[in-house]
Design a protein around this motif. Structure first.
Motif, PDB file in Angstrom:
ATOM      1  N   VAL A 134       0.837  -1.193   0.000  1.00 17.74           N
ATOM      2  CA  VAL A 134       0.000   0.000   0.000  1.00 17.74           C
ATOM      3  C   VAL A 134       0.875   1.247   0.000  1.00 17.74           C
ATOM      4  N   LEU A 135       0.538   2.195  -0.898  1.00 22.03           N
ATOM      5  CA  LEU A 135       1.095   3.544  -0.845  1.00 22.03           C
ATOM      6  C   LEU A 135       0.018   4.449  -0.254  1.00 22.03           C
ATOM      7  N   PHE A 136       0.380   5.212   0.764  1.00 19.81           N
ATOM      8  CA  PHE A 136      -0.569   6.063   1.466  1.00 19.81           C
ATOM      9  C   PHE A 136      -0.066   7.504   1.429  1.00 19.81           C
ATOM     10  N   LEU A 137      -0.872   8.392   0.854  1.00 24.49           N
ATOM     11  CA  LEU A 137      -0.551   9.821   0.808  1.00 24.49           C
ATOM     12  C   LEU A 137      -1.541  10.569   1.691  1.00 24.49           C
ATOM     13  N   ALA A 138      -1.065  11.592   2.392  1.00 21.19           N
ATOM     14  CA  ALA A 138      -1.943  12.339   3.293  1.00 21.19           C
ATOM     15  C   ALA A 138      -1.534  13.801   3.348  1.00 21.19           C
ATOM     16  N   ARG A 139      -2.543  14.645   3.556  1.00 16.97           N
ATOM     17  CA  ARG A 139      -2.311  16.090   3.697  1.00 16.97           C
ATOM     18  C   ARG A 139      -3.085  16.599   4.907  1.00 16.97           C
ATOM     19  N   ASP A 140      -2.517  17.584   5.595  1.00 16.86           N
ATOM     20  CA  ASP A 140      -3.140  18.067   6.827  1.00 16.86           C
ATOM     21  C   ASP A 140      -4.510  18.692   6.582  1.00 16.86           C
ATOM     22  N   ARG A 141      -5.220  18.924   7.659  1.00 22.98           N
ATOM     23  CA  ARG A 141      -6.641  19.277   7.597  1.00 22.98           C
ATOM     24  C   ARG A 141      -6.923  20.594   6.902  1.00 22.98           C
ATOM     25  N   LEU A 142      -6.072  21.590   7.104  1.00 22.02           N
ATOM     26  CA  LEU A 142      -6.310  22.916   6.525  1.00 22.02           C
ATOM     27  C   LEU A 142      -5.488  23.175   5.259  1.00 22.02           C
ATOM     28  N   GLY A 143      -4.586  22.265   4.902  1.00 20.57           N
ATOM     29  CA  GLY A 143      -3.779  22.466   3.706  1.00 20.57           C
ATOM     30  C   GLY A 143      -2.601  23.382   3.909  1.00 20.57           C
ATOM     31  N   ILE A 144      -2.032  23.359   5.111  1.00 21.22           N
ATOM     32  CA  ILE A 144      -0.872  24.218   5.390  1.00 21.22           C
ATOM     33  C   ILE A 144       0.327  23.771   4.559  1.00 21.22           C
ATOM     34  N   LYS A 145       0.491  22.463   4.422  1.00 24.51           N
ATOM     35  CA  LYS A 145       1.587  21.910   3.626  1.00 24.51           C
ATOM     36  C   LYS A 145       1.046  21.355   2.307  1.00 24.51           C
ATOM     37  N   PRO A 146       1.779  21.534   1.208  1.00 22.33           N
ATOM     38  CA  PRO A 146       1.277  21.143  -0.117  1.00 22.33           C
ATOM     39  C   PRO A 146       1.614  19.698  -0.472  1.00 22.33           C
ATOM     40  N   LEU A 147       0.826  19.123  -1.373  1.00 20.85           N
ATOM     41  CA  LEU A 147       1.141  17.803  -1.923  1.00 20.85           C
ATOM     42  C   LEU A 147       0.529  17.702  -3.322  1.00 20.85           C
ATOM     43  N   TYR A 148       1.390  17.555  -4.319  1.00 22.35           N
ATOM     44  CA  TYR A 148       0.989  17.442  -5.710  1.00 22.35           C
ATOM     45  C   TYR A 148       1.199  16.003  -6.188  1.00 22.35           C
ATOM     46  N   TYR A 149       0.360  15.561  -7.126  1.00 24.07           N
ATOM     47  CA  TYR A 149       0.563  14.220  -7.666  1.00 24.07           C
ATOM     48  C   TYR A 149       0.015  14.134  -9.086  1.00 24.07           C
ATOM     49  N   SER A 150       0.437  13.083  -9.775  1.00 25.40           N
ATOM     50  CA  SER A 150      -0.015  12.859 -11.149  1.00 25.40           C
ATOM     51  C   SER A 150       0.110  11.381 -11.479  1.00 25.40           C
ATOM     52  N   LEU A 151      -0.896  10.838 -12.151  1.00 22.89           N
ATOM     53  CA  LEU A 151      -0.817   9.483 -12.681  1.00 22.89           C
ATOM     54  C   LEU A 151      -0.425   9.587 -14.143  1.00 22.89           C
ATOM     55  N   LEU A 152       0.767   9.113 -14.476  1.00 24.32           N
ATOM     56  CA  LEU A 152       1.262   9.193 -15.843  1.00 24.32           C
ATOM     57  C   LEU A 152       0.618   8.116 -16.705  1.00 24.32           C
ATOM     58  N   THR A 153       0.737   8.264 -18.012  1.00 24.96           N
ATOM     59  CA  THR A 153       0.053   7.345 -18.918  1.00 24.96           C
ATOM     60  C   THR A 153       0.570   5.910 -18.820  1.00 24.96           C
ATOM     61  N   ASP A 154       1.795   5.719 -18.331  1.00 23.80           N
ATOM     62  CA  ASP A 154       2.342   4.365 -18.205  1.00 23.80           C
ATOM     63  C   ASP A 154       2.025   3.722 -16.854  1.00 23.80           C
ATOM     64  N   GLY A 155       1.182   4.387 -16.045  1.00 28.55           N
ATOM     65  CA  GLY A 155       0.788   3.812 -14.766  1.00 28.55           C
ATOM     66  C   GLY A 155       1.681   4.171 -13.608  1.00 28.55           C
ATOM     67  N   ILE A 156       2.682   5.016 -13.819  1.00 28.84           N
ATOM     68  CA  ILE A 156       3.532   5.474 -12.726  1.00 28.84           C
ATOM     69  C   ILE A 156       2.871   6.686 -12.073  1.00 28.84           C
ATOM     70  N   ILE A 158       3.413   9.832  -9.624  1.00 29.82           N
ATOM     71  CA  ILE A 158       4.477  10.653  -9.069  1.00 29.82           C
ATOM     72  C   ILE A 158       3.855  11.658  -8.101  1.00 29.82           C
ATOM     73  N   PHE A 159       4.562  11.964  -7.016  1.00 31.71           N
ATOM     74  CA  PHE A 159       4.072  12.962  -6.067  1.00 31.71           C
ATOM     75  C   PHE A 159       5.250  13.772  -5.549  1.00 31.71           C
ATOM     76  N   ALA A 160       4.954  14.989  -5.077  1.00 37.53           N
ATOM     77  CA  ALA A 160       6.013  15.875  -4.601  1.00 37.53           C
ATOM     78  C   ALA A 160       5.410  17.043  -3.839  1.00 37.53           C
ATOM     79  N   SER A 161       6.285  17.770  -3.153  1.00 36.56           N
ATOM     80  CA  SER A 161       5.861  18.965  -2.428  1.00 36.56           C
ATOM     81  C   SER A 161       5.573  20.136  -3.344  1.00 36.56           C
ATOM     82  N   GLU A 162       6.222  20.171  -4.505  1.00 36.28           N
ATOM     83  CA  GLU A 162       6.016  21.273  -5.432  1.00 36.28           C
ATOM     84  C   GLU A 162       5.871  20.746  -6.848  1.00 36.28           C
ATOM     85  N   LEU A 163       5.148  21.513  -7.669  1.00 33.62           N
ATOM     86  CA  LEU A 163       4.915  21.119  -9.055  1.00 33.62           C
ATOM     87  C   LEU A 163       6.214  21.005  -9.843  1.00 33.62           C
TER      88      LEU A 163
END
Length: 644
Positions: A134-156, A158-163
């Motif tokens: 299991v991969l588990f991603l989480a972000r705080d309740r008010l969104g103080i800290k950022p979290l970006y993600y994308s599902l690429l066409t090959d099924g990978i 990716i996630f990160a703190s900044e775009l």
């Protein structure tokens, strides 16, 4: 405070490109200049950049549980980690460090997805559990800290703190999302969960995302919302006393650090309240900082000095050049997508100043949304009372006609702008509030966009963002509803985004005690009459602070953190603005109606109209195209802009 990045194969367990992961991690080095580490195994890769705040000598990430089967990369602070560590140790978990990060892996082992319910703090993290796959991603309740993600066409995934880390992946498509462009020119930022890129998403505040190898991409799960549940504290005196107790407790837990700490002090109510509480909780004088402006219309440094003197703070002030517009292109690169809040410039400078003396700074952000401090709330309630007199079916044709006939009077005081009032009364509640907060009104955006771009929107309008959140609001009260809308949009999309990027550009951690979720929950349950009373916003907050702050801090008009855009665009930025709006970068997109761009430019520079906020949004969009989008593409493809 840190930067995190990860790759996850949703299809299986393909080998992770460690070199690519390293490049994505390194591009966020400003978020964590102290250390950087990578971890890979079949189908999973994590990267981390560390700014050492707690347990400086250890606590390196990625961090593992006892047998190495659970690994986490984490950005933020868990303020109740010591309490949780004691509870988890009693349940048999073994701790090797004294940092808050290790609490996350053991809390996951003990409580699974519900671990986030136990965390008090600001956080964004990615966790991999090899045993459960299991991969588990989480972000705080008010969104103080950022979290970006994308599902690429090959099924990978990716996630990160900044775009910018996602943009470093060669398979991340740079196609622009037309709905996000419509949103941007309405709000001045791209609201969650969209990004400016069709393939990129933000994990919304108070949400988690759980993924398994070989399973389809699930929808994020919401684990928290602002409750607005009455708690019975209706007596004003009791509420004042309780508010101070809760505020002091929130500030106290935010003081946890092993590095130099201070506070922003603007001279407004919220930052002054935080400094007052800090001064009563620390033995040493508080390190405070503020910036001043040469123009008195934008300068409140004398109020900051008054608070600093009262509490014997070690206060630093630097004057920002009124012509500090050299940051335009830097800001575009900083935010990775169009961002039109011009106060990002002084915010960048105050973070730069703070970092000279401290590594952690407390701010007063969140007070206006929590306690009804914005003037627009008063106007919305006035309009709501007027709207309640007649049903929408009668209001819409009547006031719509009057609004169309009445001349526009932007120069007049708001109370005399009958055209705007008529237009507001012709709308429903969500439309009315949207009309009040939008950067460019519906009619302006209709004229701004080209016919071909408007067709790509397929009827979509940015008001749908507010409508979507309004359907989820747990209360019917009109004041609480617009506070809720601001917490879901403006607070996270503008205020917290602005502060996170500006502070992390200088490797400075900013904490926001007024957004401690327990404090937010309690304030949300107060009667609305204790938040907005007559013309006084933050009523109960100001009353409770009277023993701590002078009246000219508490009850003066709100000034804000503004810059003189209107005069800039008629003076030193005149040519830069003309070149940007009339140049090839915007023209080549096919998004804009060039005739209307020229009309806006001419009318503003002649002084006939003030289009400064709209022009700034266009300048920042053009800068984004040049400094982010084109910079990430091979030179041969730099004119190959796509709007999905």
């Amino acid at each position: 405070m840190c930067g995190i990045v990860g790759l996850f194969d949703t299809h299986g367990k393909r080998e992770i490109d460690r070199e690519l992961l390293g490049r994505m991690n390194q591009i966020q080095i400003h978020r964590g200049p102290d250390e950087g580490e990578l971890y890979t195994e079949a189908g999973v890769g994590f990267g981390h950049r560390r700014l050492s705040i707690m347990d400086v000598s250890s606590g390196q990430q990625p961090l593992f549980n006892e047998d190495g089967s659970v690994v986490v990369v984490f950005n933020g602070e868990i303020y109740n980690f010591q309490e949780l560590a004691g509870e988890l140790a009693a349940l048999g978990h073994t701790f090797r460090t004294h940092c808050d990060t290790e609490v996350i892996v053991h809390a996951w082992e003990e409580w699974g997805e519900n671990c986030v319910d136990r965390f008090r703090g600001m956080f964004a993290f990615g966790l991999w559990d090899r045993n459960r796959e299991v991969l588990f991603l989480a972000r705080d309740r008010l969104g103080i800290k950022p979290l970006y993600y994308s599902l690429l066409t090959d099924g990978i995934l990716i996630f990160a703190s900044e775009l910018k880390a996602l943009l470093a992946h060669p398979d991340f498509r740079r196609d622009l999302d037309p709905l996000a462009i419509e949103d941007y020119f309405a709000y001045g930022y791209v609201p969650e969960p969209r990004t400016i890129f069709s393939q990129g998403l933000k994990l919304s505040p108070g949400h988690t995302l759980t993924l398994h190898h070989g399973h389809r991409m699930p929808q994020p799960r919401q684990y928290w919302d602002v409750p607005f549940t009455p708690h019975g504290c209706t007596n004003a005196q009791e509420a004042q006393e309780e508010l101070i107790v809760r505020l002091r407790e929130s500030v106290n837990i935010h003081l946890m650090t092993e590095v130099p700490l201070g506070a922003f002090l603007s001279g407004g109510v919220d930052s002054s309240a935080v400094v007052a509480m800090m001064s009563n909780l620390t033995q040493e004088p508080v390190n405070t900082c503020s910036i001043s402006f040469g123009d008195p219309a934008f300068n409140e440094s004398q109020y900051a000095q008054k608070v600093a003197d009262r509490y014997h703070a070690r206060h630093s002030v630097e004057q920002v050049d009124q012509d500090d517009f050299g940051l335009v292109d830097k800001l575009a690169s900083l935010y990775d997508e169009p961002f039109a809040d011009s106060s990002a410039m002084p915010t960048y400078r105050v973070c730069e100043l703070a970092r000279k003396r401290v590594t952690v700074a407390l701010s007063g952000d969140g007070g206006d949304e929590n306690l009804a401090g914005y003037r627009r709330y008063r106007w919305h309630l006035y309009e709501e009372r007027m709207r309640s007199i007649l049903p929408l079916g009668l209001r819409k044709p009547l006031f719509g006609m009057l609004g169309g006939l009445y001349p526009k009077a932007d120069w007049a005081p708001k109370v005399l702008r009958a055209k705007s009032t008529f237009e507001a009364l012709a709308r429903d509640s969500a439309e009315g509030y949207f009309h009040g907060v939008s950067l460019m009104k519906d009619g302006m955006r209709q004229r701004l966009f080209s016919d071909s771009f408007k067709r790509s929107l397929q009827g979509y309008q940015a008001v749908e963002v507010l409508r979507m959140h309004a359907t989820k609001c747990p209360v019917e009260d009109p004041l609480s509803r617009v506070q809720y809308l601001d917490m879901k949009t403006y607070l996270v999309g503008d205020i917290l985004t602005k502060v996170d990027r500006a502070s992390m550009a200088h490797a400075l951690e900013v904490r926001v005690p007024l957004l401690d979720h327990k404090l937010v929950e309690w304030i949300s349950g107060l009667p609305v009459s204790l938040k907005l009373r007559g013309h006084e916003g933050k009523y109960i907050f100001k009353k409770s602070l009277e023993p701590y702050l002078p009246n000219d801090i508490l009850y003066r008009d709100k000034m804000g953190f503004s810059v003189p855009l209107a005069s800039w665009f008629r003076g030193p930025l005149r040519q830069k603005l003309t070149d940007a709006l009339m140049g090839p970068v915007l023209a080549d997109t096919g998004i804009f109606n060039k005739a209307f761009l020229k009309e806006m430019l001419d009318q503003h520079q002649s002084g006939r109209r003030d289009y400064s906020a709209s022009l700034w949004s266009l300048l920042m969009f053009e800068s984004f195209l040049r400094n982010v989008l084109q910079a990430e593409q091979p030179r041969s493809r730099r004119n190959d802009l796509k709007v999905a």
